[in-house]
Scaffold this motif. Structure first.
Motif, PDB file in Angstrom:
ATOM      1  N   PRO B  64       6.150 -18.437  43.751  1.00  0.00           N
ATOM      2  CA  PRO B  64       5.032 -18.159  44.669  1.00  0.00           C
ATOM      3  C   PRO B  64       3.694 -18.511  44.027  1.00  0.00           C
ATOM      4  O   PRO B  64       3.529 -18.377  42.813  1.00  0.00           O
ATOM      5  N   ILE B  65       2.748 -18.942  44.855  1.00  0.00           N
ATOM      6  CA  ILE B  65       1.467 -19.422  44.345  1.00  0.00           C
ATOM      7  C   ILE B  65       0.701 -18.319  43.610  1.00  0.00           C
ATOM      8  O   ILE B  65       0.040 -18.566  42.602  1.00  0.00           O
ATOM      9  N   GLN B  66       0.830 -17.061  44.096  1.00  0.00           N
ATOM     10  CA  GLN B  66       0.107 -15.956  43.432  1.00  0.00           C
ATOM     11  C   GLN B  66       0.663 -15.688  42.039  1.00  0.00           C
ATOM     12  O   GLN B  66      -0.001 -15.103  41.198  1.00  0.00           O
ATOM     13  N   VAL B  67       1.918 -16.077  41.827  1.00  0.00           N
ATOM     14  CA  VAL B  67       2.561 -15.898  40.523  1.00  0.00           C
ATOM     15  C   VAL B  67       2.189 -17.065  39.613  1.00  0.00           C
ATOM     16  O   VAL B  67       1.832 -16.887  38.444  1.00  0.00           O
ATOM     17  N   ALA B  68       2.220 -18.264  40.183  1.00  0.00           N
ATOM     18  CA  ALA B  68       1.979 -19.484  39.405  1.00  0.00           C
ATOM     19  C   ALA B  68       0.597 -19.453  38.754  1.00  0.00           C
ATOM     20  O   ALA B  68       0.436 -19.911  37.617  1.00  0.00           O
ATOM     21  N   ARG B  69      -0.402 -18.884  39.448  1.00  0.00           N
ATOM     22  CA  ARG B  69      -1.760 -18.889  38.869  1.00  0.00           C
ATOM     23  C   ARG B  69      -1.786 -18.106  37.564  1.00  0.00           C
ATOM     24  O   ARG B  69      -2.487 -18.463  36.632  1.00  0.00           O
ATOM     25  N   HIS B  70      -1.018 -16.997  37.500  1.00  0.00           N
ATOM     26  CA  HIS B  70      -1.001 -16.214  36.261  1.00  0.00           C
ATOM     27  C   HIS B  70      -0.210 -16.918  35.162  1.00  0.00           C
ATOM     28  O   HIS B  70      -0.571 -16.866  33.987  1.00  0.00           O
ATOM     29  N   LEU B  71       0.876 -17.572  35.559  1.00  0.00           N
ATOM     30  CA  LEU B  71       1.662 -18.320  34.576  1.00  0.00           C
ATOM     31  C   LEU B  71       0.827 -19.472  34.016  1.00  0.00           C
ATOM     32  O   LEU B  71       0.823 -19.722  32.803  1.00  0.00           O
ATOM     33  N   ASP B  72       0.094 -20.144  34.900  1.00  0.00           N
ATOM     34  CA  ASP B  72      -0.710 -21.283  34.454  1.00  0.00           C
ATOM     35  C   ASP B  72      -1.842 -20.836  33.527  1.00  0.00           C
ATOM     36  O   ASP B  72      -2.158 -21.518  32.545  1.00  0.00           O
ATOM     37  N   ALA B  73      -2.476 -19.697  33.855  1.00  0.00           N
ATOM     38  CA  ALA B  73      -3.550 -19.182  32.990  1.00  0.00           C
ATOM     39  C   ALA B  73      -2.982 -18.866  31.606  1.00  0.00           C
ATOM     40  O   ALA B  73      -3.592 -19.189  30.582  1.00  0.00           O
ATOM     41  N   ALA B  74      -1.801 -18.244  31.581  1.00  0.00           N
ATOM     42  CA  ALA B  74      -1.179 -17.904  30.292  1.00  0.00           C
ATOM     43  C   ALA B  74      -0.848 -19.174  29.514  1.00  0.00           C
ATOM     44  O   ALA B  74      -0.946 -19.219  28.281  1.00  0.00           O
ATOM     45  N   TRP B  75      -0.465 -20.216  30.246  1.00  0.00           N
ATOM     46  CA  TRP B  75      -0.121 -21.487  29.590  1.00  0.00           C
ATOM     47  C   TRP B  75      -1.349 -22.102  28.914  1.00  0.00           C
ATOM     48  O   TRP B  75      -1.297 -22.581  27.785  1.00  0.00           O
ATOM     49  N   LYS B  76      -2.492 -22.044  29.649  1.00  0.00           N
ATOM     50  CA  LYS B  76      -3.739 -22.547  29.071  1.00  0.00           C
ATOM     51  C   LYS B  76      -4.059 -21.789  27.780  1.00  0.00           C
ATOM     52  O   LYS B  76      -4.483 -22.379  26.788  1.00  0.00           O
ATOM     53  N   ILE B  77      -3.874 -20.471  27.822  1.00  0.00           N
ATOM     54  CA  ILE B  77      -4.187 -19.658  26.644  1.00  0.00           C
ATOM     55  C   ILE B  77      -3.250 -20.030  25.490  1.00  0.00           C
ATOM     56  O   ILE B  77      -3.682 -20.165  24.344  1.00  0.00           O
ATOM     57  N   ALA B  78      -1.984 -20.246  25.808  1.00  0.00           N
ATOM     58  CA  ALA B  78      -1.026 -20.602  24.761  1.00  0.00           C
ATOM     59  C   ALA B  78      -1.386 -21.947  24.125  1.00  0.00           C
ATOM     60  O   ALA B  78      -1.298 -22.112  22.908  1.00  0.00           O
ATOM     61  N   LEU B  79      -1.817 -22.909  24.948  1.00  0.00           N
ATOM     62  CA  LEU B  79      -2.203 -24.217  24.402  1.00  0.00           C
ATOM     63  C   LEU B  79      -3.398 -24.070  23.462  1.00  0.00           C
ATOM     64  O   LEU B  79      -3.452 -24.674  22.390  1.00  0.00           O
ATOM     65  N   LEU B  80      -4.350 -23.224  23.875  1.00  0.00           N
ATOM     66  CA  LEU B  80      -5.522 -22.999  23.025  1.00  0.00           C
ATOM     67  C   LEU B  80      -5.105 -22.336  21.711  1.00  0.00           C
ATOM     68  O   LEU B  80      -5.597 -22.700  20.642  1.00  0.00           O
ATOM     69  N   HIS B  81      -4.200 -21.354  21.798  1.00  0.00           N
ATOM     70  CA  HIS B  81      -3.732 -20.668  20.591  1.00  0.00           C
ATOM     71  C   HIS B  81      -3.066 -21.647  19.627  1.00  0.00           C
ATOM     72  O   HIS B  81      -3.285 -21.599  18.423  1.00  0.00           O
ATOM     73  N   ASP B  82      -2.261 -22.516  20.175  1.00  0.00           N
ATOM     74  CA  ASP B  82      -1.570 -23.499  19.349  1.00  0.00           C
ATOM     75  C   ASP B  82      -2.592 -24.345  18.579  1.00  0.00           C
ATOM     76  O   ASP B  82      -2.488 -24.541  17.364  1.00  0.00           O
ATOM     77  N   GLN B  83      -3.613 -24.798  19.317  1.00  0.00           N
ATOM     78  CA  GLN B  83      -4.674 -25.593  18.717  1.00  0.00           C
ATOM     79  C   GLN B  83      -5.418 -24.791  17.634  1.00  0.00           C
ATOM     80  O   GLN B  83      -5.695 -25.297  16.552  1.00  0.00           O
ATOM     81  N   ALA B  84      -5.701 -23.514  17.971  1.00  0.00           N
ATOM     82  CA  ALA B  84      -6.471 -22.670  17.051  1.00  0.00           C
ATOM     83  C   ALA B  84      -5.687 -22.405  15.765  1.00  0.00           C
ATOM     84  O   ALA B  84      -6.265 -22.393  14.674  1.00  0.00           O
ATOM     85  N   VAL B  85      -4.371 -22.195  15.881  1.00  0.00           N
ATOM     86  CA  VAL B  85      -3.568 -21.944  14.683  1.00  0.00           C
ATOM     87  C   VAL B  85      -3.565 -23.189  13.798  1.00  0.00           C
ATOM     88  O   VAL B  85      -3.752 -23.105  12.587  1.00  0.00           O
ATOM     89  N   ARG B  86      -3.394 -24.368  14.400  1.00  0.00           N
ATOM     90  CA  ARG B  86      -3.425 -25.609  13.623  1.00  0.00           C
ATOM     91  C   ARG B  86      -4.756 -25.782  12.899  1.00  0.00           C
ATOM     92  O   ARG B  86      -4.803 -26.155  11.722  1.00  0.00           O
ATOM     93  N   TYR B  87      -5.838 -25.510  13.616  1.00  0.00           N
ATOM     94  CA  TYR B  87      -7.181 -25.628  13.054  1.00  0.00           C
ATOM     95  C   TYR B  87      -7.318 -24.669  11.865  1.00  0.00           C
ATOM     96  O   TYR B  87      -7.819 -25.038  10.802  1.00  0.00           O
ATOM     97  N   GLU B  88      -6.828 -23.449  12.048  1.00  0.00           N
ATOM     98  CA  GLU B  88      -6.925 -22.437  10.997  1.00  0.00           C
ATOM     99  C   GLU B  88      -6.086 -22.851   9.791  1.00  0.00           C
ATOM    100  O   GLU B  88      -6.479 -22.663   8.640  1.00  0.00           O
ATOM    101  N   LEU B  89      -4.927 -23.431  10.043  1.00  0.00           N
ATOM    102  CA  LEU B  89      -4.063 -23.866   8.943  1.00  0.00           C
ATOM    103  C   LEU B  89      -4.740 -24.977   8.123  1.00  0.00           C
ATOM    104  O   LEU B  89      -4.593 -25.025   6.902  1.00  0.00           O
ATOM    105  N   LEU B  90      -5.498 -25.838   8.806  1.00  0.00           N
ATOM    106  CA  LEU B  90      -6.216 -26.887   8.071  1.00  0.00           C
ATOM    107  C   LEU B  90      -7.233 -26.260   7.116  1.00  0.00           C
ATOM    108  O   LEU B  90      -7.372 -26.680   5.970  1.00  0.00           O
TER     109      LEU B  90
END
Lengths: 304, 369
Positions: B64-90
């Motif tokens: 359902p679309i009301q569910v997908a918006r929350h999943l998509d927001a969480a996905w954006k956050i996860a992508l940012l976290h992945d980037q942030a961890v890599r940056y921190e590791l550098l």
């Protein structure tokens, strides 16, 4: 059904048992609380808000209550939890209602990522949005309350939600939060404005909330198109000063005020760039409403 | 939370784990179930993982679309976290590079650096590293020089960490506010189990990522053993998320030839068979992890009667629910208290535990982990 269709007693009972769901920007939030003064403040300030229908999707559940039976009586405290998470440390029980308001802001700023979330007040006229973006303490909420008193429609006093797809601004229309001396300033403007009781000595000083006008709440379904951006700055004893702001400078300033710009990355950049294509931007420094309200009218007529 | 349910077709208590296990079961969900699913996944910090699981197994149009918006927001956050961890590791790599000693990434940071399936959709709260005990003082100095400030500065907390725990007090970066946990071994020495950290460091492997070549990660068996020990000796704060990490590791590593045999032998060698058995049983119970039958029997045989106690199963079943009221029952708070007590019991001998709890009760300012 609206909040005001329920008696205070009935409303309080609902909050304490099955919860009460209202719209919060693009989300629906169900609130639970057994605290009388929370029920009282919600019933007074959210009276024109619609109650969510049984078939509506409820995005978040917020519970605001004392953490334990002991804490109800011994140095009474209150905690806010949202779907198993506690975004804030416990606060004194007397600060429960401001805490709920901060919790609802937190729900929006941490989850509304279909929008660029800018720390800004927004008011609307003839479908166009005036965005007031500024650092805390610049008088943004106070100016917002004065504009709403002057007949502008309240979109939000705290968060501008710019939809990433449409570029339009999603209405929130929740109560306006005023601090310290601003409370009396707005009270003196209009004796009929409805306030919450003043909550003393919070982390942000004395806090009171202003009830949003019924017309603003009734228009929750109507999005607003950005027309004018003002960076306001209140300073005592200054003459009015208004100057246009260049696009590059405005881009930098808005990016700084956008909570989720790091999260959205290029999407945030594009959204702000489009926002600046649609709007004119001014910096206005003032020391009284008599100076700033006519000036904003003038800017609006020239640019909107 | 007693909410009048319009229509509920699914058992709320196991909703999240049922859907992670069998995503096609979403066809049975009513609107009220979808709400609960999102709330539970949010509470368990599994929204991003849920999105990955759903979008890779069922058509998007079934969400359902009301569910997908929350999943998509969480996905954006996860992508940012992945980037942030890599940056921190550098940054971390820059700070420790000249020291010339191996630094092993643990848990989330390791999954992220290795692009393991367990990192997909995940959010990260801190970075855990393992350094040889002899290099601790030097590492701390270099980290301090690069802006990581030690927290927990009072004398008792310093003693708590340095003498009794497997890590030094967490460090926080002064500008980026990222939290770093520096470990010198993988379980608290006070627990009585003392796996030799040198064994783990010797068998560690270089990170695949060419940008992060300085770092090492535990080999697959050790990675599983460490994550299992961390979860089953701990307080289950993010228990279900940590178990889902383990499930993803099992699924990914079981394609390596001889993985299960090596896992068993290594767990024996490190005296950490019990947490591995717990991880296998709970992961297969909740997520249906495919584990060869004979491996299961053999590891069970080694753990003896203790592992089969019914109270353990009951405790884990409670502790591994999402931390959301819809998944709780009348015994949950009792179980949560028992888990807290158990984690301390496992970590410290009784006299030390009594001393520690006594100190905490008397001196409120001494904040522990």
């Amino acid at each position: 059904m609206r909040v005001s269709n329920h008696s205070l007693i009935d409303f309080g009972r609902r909050l304490n048992t099955s919860g009460f769901a209202i719209p919060c920007g693009p989300f629906n939030v169900r609130i639970y609380s057994g605290i009388d003064h929370v029920a009282d403040a919600l019933h007074r300030l959210y009276s024109d808000f619609p109650e969510c229908n049984p078939e509506d999707f409820i995005d978040f559940e917020i519970r605001i209550d004392p953490p334990s039976l002991l804490r109800r009586y011994l140095r009474p405290q209150v905690t806010l939890s949202c779907d198993g998470r506690q975004p804030f440390k416990p606060l004194p029980l007397a600060q429960a209602f401001p805490m709920l308001e901060w919790g609802l802001n937190w729900v929006l700023s941490s989850h509304a990522h279909e929008h660029l979330v800018i720390h800004a007040a927004v008011v609307e006229r003839e479908g166009g949005a005036l965005i007031l973006a500024a650092d805390p303490g610049s008088g943004k909420s106070t100016l917002c309350a004065a504009l709403v008193d002057a007949g502008w429609r309240l979109i939000s006093d705290e968060l501008a939600l710019v939809n990433l797809k449409s570029g339009q601004i999603s209405p929130i229309a929740r109560p306006i939060s005023l601090k310290n001396r601003s409370i009396d300033v707005i009270r003196q403007l209009n004796s009929e404005t409805v306030f919450s009781s003043v909550c003393r000595d919070t982390a942000k000083g004395d806090i009171a909330h202003v009830k949003p006008p019924a017309a603003s709440v009734n228009a929750l379904g109507h999005f607003a198109t950005p027309k004018l951006i003002v960076f306001p700055k209140y300073s005592a004893n200054v003459t009015l000063d208004c100057s246009p702001v260049g696009k590059a400078h405005a881009l930098a300033e808005l990016t700084r005020h956008a909570f989720n710009a790091p999260l959205l990355g290029p999407e945030a950049f594009e959204t702000i760039a489009r926002l600046l294509d649609q709007t004119s931007v001014f910096r206005v420094e003032y020391s009284s409403f008599d100076q700033v309200l006519p000036e904003i009218d003038r800017l609006w007529r020239l640019n909107a | 939370m007693a909410v009048k349910r319009v229509k509920r077709a699914y058992r709320a208590r196991t909703l999240l784990t049922d859907i992670l296990r069998t995503p096609t079961a979403i066809s049975h969900l009513a609107k009220r179930d979808w709400e609960t699913l999102i709330w539970q996944a949010r509470a368990a910090e599994l929204l991003g993982q849920l999105r990955h699981r759903l979008t890779t197994t069922v058509p998007n149009t079934d969400i359902p679309i009301q569910v997908a918006r929350h999943l998509d927001a969480a996905w954006k956050i996860a992508l940012l976290h992945d980037q942030a961890v890599r940056y921190e590791l550098l940054h971390l790599q820059d700070a420790l590079l000249e020291q010339g000693i191996p630094v092993v990434l643990l848990k989330g940071a390791a999954y992220c650096a290795q692009k393991a399936d367990a990192a997909t959709g995940r959010v990260f709260n801190d970075i855990d590293i393992l350094v040889p005990k002899g290099a601790l003082v030097d590492s701390e100095k270099r980290l301090l020089g690069a802006g990581w400030i030690p927290s927990h500065l009072n004398a008792y907390d310093q003693r708590y960490y340095r003498e009794w725990m497997h890590e030094i007090p967490p460090m926080e970066h002064k500008n980026r506010s990222t939290v770093l946990d520096v470990h010198h071994t993988i379980v608290p020495p006070t627990s009585g189990i003392r796996p030799d950290p040198d064994l783990l460091i010797e068998s560690s492997v270089r990170v695949d990522d060419p940008e992060l070549l300085f770092f090492k990660v535990l080999n697959p068996e050790d990675m599983v053993i460490h994550s299992a020990s961390h979860l089953f000796f701990g307080e289950f704060h993010k228990g279900l998320r940590d178990l889902y990490d383990l499930h993803s590791l099992f699924v990914q590593f079981s394609t390596n030839d001889g993985f299960w045999e090596r896992l068993l032998a290594r767990a024996d060698e490190l005296h950490l068979t019990e947490p591995v058995l717990d991880a296998l049983s709970e992961s297969s119970r909740l997520f249906g992890t495919a584990i060869p039958e004979d491996i299961f029997k053999r590891i069970e045989g080694r753990c003896g009667a203790l592992s089969t106690h019914r109270w353990r199963g009951w405790l884990f079943e409670q502790a591994l629910r999402p931390n959301h009221p819809s998944a709780h029952d009348s015994m949950t708070s009792v179980a949560q208290w028992l888990i807290f007590a158990r984690s301390h019991w496992l970590r410290m001998p009784l006299p030390l535990l009594a001393y520690h709890l006594g100190h905490k009760a008397l001196f409120r300012d001494a904040k522990s982990k």
